[in-house]
Design a protein around this motif. Structure first.
Motif, PDB file in Angstrom:
ATOM      1  N   THR A   4       0.800  -1.302  -0.138  1.00 37.00           N
ATOM      2  CA  THR A   4      -0.010  -0.001   0.319  1.00 37.00           C
ATOM      3  C   THR A   4       0.771   1.351   0.115  1.00 37.00           C
ATOM      4  O   THR A   4       1.775   1.538   0.823  1.00 37.00           O
ATOM      5  N   ARG A   5       0.709   2.171  -0.852  1.00 40.27           N
ATOM      6  CA  ARG A   5       1.401   3.405  -1.076  1.00 40.27           C
ATOM      7  C   ARG A   5       0.717   4.569  -0.676  1.00 40.27           C
ATOM      8  O   ARG A   5      -0.680   4.809  -1.066  1.00 40.27           O
ATOM      9  N   VAL A   6       1.263   4.990   0.360  1.00 43.51           N
ATOM     10  CA  VAL A   6       0.572   6.195   1.108  1.00 43.51           C
ATOM     11  C   VAL A   6       1.293   7.624   0.661  1.00 43.51           C
ATOM     12  O   VAL A   6       2.552   7.686   1.100  1.00 43.51           O
ATOM     13  N   THR A   7       0.587   8.696   0.251  1.00 43.35           N
ATOM     14  CA  THR A   7       1.076   9.962   0.365  1.00 43.35           C
ATOM     15  C   THR A   7       0.597  10.796   1.530  1.00 43.35           C
ATOM     16  O   THR A   7      -0.718  11.090   1.578  1.00 43.35           O
ATOM     17  N   VAL A   8       1.318  11.261   2.340  1.00 47.28           N
ATOM     18  CA  VAL A   8       0.947  11.983   3.488  1.00 47.28           C
ATOM     19  C   VAL A   8       1.002  13.486   3.229  1.00 47.28           C
ATOM     20  O   VAL A   8       2.088  14.001   3.005  1.00 47.28           O
ATOM     21  N   ASP A  35       6.274   8.464   9.391  1.00 40.95           N
ATOM     22  CA  ASP A  35       7.248   7.621   9.890  1.00 40.95           C
ATOM     23  C   ASP A  35       6.394   6.887  10.871  1.00 40.95           C
ATOM     24  O   ASP A  35       6.834   5.624  10.654  1.00 40.95           O
ATOM     25  N   ALA A  36       5.403   7.121  11.407  1.00 39.69           N
ATOM     26  CA  ALA A  36       4.547   6.193  12.085  1.00 39.69           C
ATOM     27  C   ALA A  36       3.868   4.928  10.983  1.00 39.69           C
ATOM     28  O   ALA A  36       3.870   3.659  11.323  1.00 39.69           O
ATOM     29  N   LEU A  37       3.522   5.426  10.026  1.00 42.61           N
ATOM     30  CA  LEU A  37       2.955   4.631   9.111  1.00 42.61           C
ATOM     31  C   LEU A  37       4.134   3.648   8.458  1.00 42.61           C
ATOM     32  O   LEU A  37       3.969   2.310   8.036  1.00 42.61           O
ATOM     33  N   ALA A  38       5.281   4.225   8.065  1.00 45.97           N
ATOM     34  CA  ALA A  38       6.424   3.439   7.633  1.00 45.97           C
ATOM     35  C   ALA A  38       6.714   2.248   8.525  1.00 45.97           C
ATOM     36  O   ALA A  38       7.136   1.223   8.269  1.00 45.97           O
ATOM     37  N   GLU A  39       6.830   2.526   9.958  1.00 42.93           N
ATOM     38  CA  GLU A  39       7.220   1.412  10.834  1.00 42.93           C
ATOM     39  C   GLU A  39       6.092   0.467  10.946  1.00 42.93           C
ATOM     40  O   GLU A  39       6.419  -0.636  11.284  1.00 42.93           O
ATOM     41  N   ARG A  40       5.079   0.729  10.459  1.00 36.98           N
ATOM     42  CA  ARG A  40       3.995  -0.422  10.313  1.00 36.98           C
ATOM     43  C   ARG A  40       3.895  -1.125   8.908  1.00 36.98           C
ATOM     44  O   ARG A  40       3.083  -1.965   8.748  1.00 36.98           O
ATOM     45  N   GLY A  41       4.681  -0.908   8.089  1.00 38.31           N
ATOM     46  CA  GLY A  41       5.165  -1.299   7.044  1.00 38.31           C
ATOM     47  C   GLY A  41       4.603  -0.889   5.563  1.00 38.31           C
ATOM     48  O   GLY A  41       4.498  -1.284   4.560  1.00 38.31           O
ATOM     49  N   PHE A  42       4.030   0.403   5.568  1.00 37.06           N
ATOM     50  CA  PHE A  42       3.605   1.181   4.510  1.00 37.06           C
ATOM     51  C   PHE A  42       4.592   1.775   3.966  1.00 37.06           C
ATOM     52  O   PHE A  42       5.474   2.295   4.300  1.00 37.06           O
ATOM     53  N   ASP A  43       4.357   1.948   2.496  1.00 38.22           N
ATOM     54  CA  ASP A  43       5.211   2.612   1.679  1.00 38.22           C
ATOM     55  C   ASP A  43       4.700   3.975   1.529  1.00 38.22           C
ATOM     56  O   ASP A  43       3.742   4.268   1.034  1.00 38.22           O
ATOM     57  N   TYR A 201      -0.665  20.136  20.168  1.00 41.45           N
ATOM     58  CA  TYR A 201      -0.563  18.706  21.205  1.00 41.45           C
ATOM     59  C   TYR A 201       0.067  17.749  20.531  1.00 41.45           C
ATOM     60  O   TYR A 201      -0.255  17.424  19.273  1.00 41.45           O
ATOM     61  N   PRO A 202       0.753  16.866  21.039  1.00 40.31           N
ATOM     62  CA  PRO A 202       1.478  15.800  20.513  1.00 40.31           C
ATOM     63  C   PRO A 202       0.514  14.467  20.163  1.00 40.31           C
ATOM     64  O   PRO A 202       0.957  13.377  20.498  1.00 40.31           O
ATOM     65  N   VAL A 203      -0.335  14.810  19.543  1.00 39.11           N
ATOM     66  CA  VAL A 203      -1.280  13.676  19.276  1.00 39.11           C
ATOM     67  C   VAL A 203      -0.952  12.583  18.259  1.00 39.11           C
ATOM     68  O   VAL A 203      -1.231  11.540  18.804  1.00 39.11           O
ATOM     69  N   TYR A 204      -0.209  12.942  17.351  1.00 38.25           N
ATOM     70  CA  TYR A 204       0.278  11.972  16.499  1.00 38.25           C
ATOM     71  C   TYR A 204       1.524  11.340  16.825  1.00 38.25           C
ATOM     72  O   TYR A 204       2.180  10.645  16.102  1.00 38.25           O
ATOM     73  N   HIS A 205       2.103  11.566  18.159  1.00 40.27           N
ATOM     74  CA  HIS A 205       3.032  10.824  18.772  1.00 40.27           C
ATOM     75  C   HIS A 205       2.416   9.580  19.607  1.00 40.27           C
ATOM     76  O   HIS A 205       3.087   8.898  20.174  1.00 40.27           O
ATOM     77  N   ASP A 206       0.749   9.615  19.756  1.00 38.80           N
ATOM     78  CA  ASP A 206       0.415   8.705  20.693  1.00 38.80           C
ATOM     79  C   ASP A 206       0.167   7.357  19.720  1.00 38.80           C
ATOM     80  O   ASP A 206      -0.286   7.393  18.694  1.00 38.80           O
ATOM     81  N   GLU A 207       0.526   6.367  20.295  1.00 41.24           N
ATOM     82  CA  GLU A 207       0.552   5.195  19.924  1.00 41.24           C
ATOM     83  C   GLU A 207      -0.829   4.573  19.397  1.00 41.24           C
ATOM     84  O   GLU A 207      -1.136   3.913  18.043  1.00 41.24           O
TER      85      GLU A 207
END
Length: 249
Positions: A4-8, A35-43, A201-207
């Motif tokens: 799956t290819r994701v453009t952020v 970065d969070a999506l890449a760590e979960r295997g997304f391109d 707020y650091p919302v996107y750092h929340d797992e």
């Protein structure tokens, strides 16, 4: 998922103008999400407002399975031609994840056909995102609720069409509630609106928030099993008299 290819996409304005936001997201909100999506295997790839055609050229969108969109201060600066291009790709099957204040983005309002207006308040108050549909793929791995210590309040009424599925509903410390996780389909494309994500707020750092975004990307990605159908002038399935030539076409 691995293919799956994701453009952020991120307007990338607050991070360059506000020291607080820059400290929370030194690589931009788009960098944290990618970065969070890449760590979960997304391109993953990123794109921002400042790039030519906002980084969303026809070639980029042709290679994108799911587009995530974060915007706030510069909705009006997004070129209408790019909005139309994104819309056509969504209708053709590209997934779209609309984040936080992108409820007011041109692309979301265009696809919803409503104002997408809401109540809001910045008071760093507690938020609980209650899982309404625990069996939905976007809620996979999430317990009864996600609790955020600090959040910007969004409150009803949220002027959007009735969601296909309401996955999350938020309660805020000040008393308001809000439909925070809404799914839609437009054409062949799947859309998910997800409320959390205020820039200070650091919302996107929340797992758990990262998990929801990843689940949403996987859900929204086009499927190889998508049904095919034909449109336009059609030949009859049964024998009929086709001699009537009254037409304006």
């Amino acid at each position: 998922m691995p293919d799956t290819r994701v453009t952020v996409w991120n307007e990338f304005v607050h991070e360059q103008e506000n020291d607080t936001v820059a400290e929370i997201y030194p690589d931009g909100i788009h960098g944290a999400i990618a970065d969070a999506l890449a760590e979960r295997g997304f391109d993953t790839e990123t794109a921002t407002l400042q790039e030519p055609e906002h980084g969303l050229t026809e070639d980029v969108l042709d290679e994108t399975d799911v587009l995530t969109w974060w915007g706030h201060a510069a909705h009006d600066e997004v070129d209408d031609a790019v909005v139309e291009r994104v819309k056509e790709h969504v209708l053709d099957g590209m997934g779209l994840i609309v984040l936080h204040s992108a409820h007011f983005s041109k692309i979301f309002r265009e696809l919803m056909g409503t104002t997408c207006a809401l109540k809001w308040r910045e008071a760093a108050e507690r938020e609980r995102l209650w899982v309404i549909e625990p069996s939905h793929p976007i809620a996979e791995g999430i317990d009864d609720c996600i609790e955020l210590d600090e959040a910007e309040m969004y409150g009803e009424r949220f002027d959007v069409p009735q969601p296909e599925t309401l996955v999350f509903n938020s309660w805020f410390e000040g008393g308001e509630v809000f439909r925070s996780g809404c799914t839609y389909r437009r054409g062949d494309g799947r859309i998910f609106y997800f409320r959390p994500g205020h820039e200070t707020y650091p919302v996107y750092h929340d797992e758990e928030i990262q998990r929801v975004v990843a689940n949403a990307v996987e859900w929204a990605a086009p499927s190889d099993e998508r049904a095919t159908y034909s449109q336009g002038n059609a030949e009859p399935r049964e024998d009929i008299d086709t001699s009537d030539d009254r037409t304006v076409h």
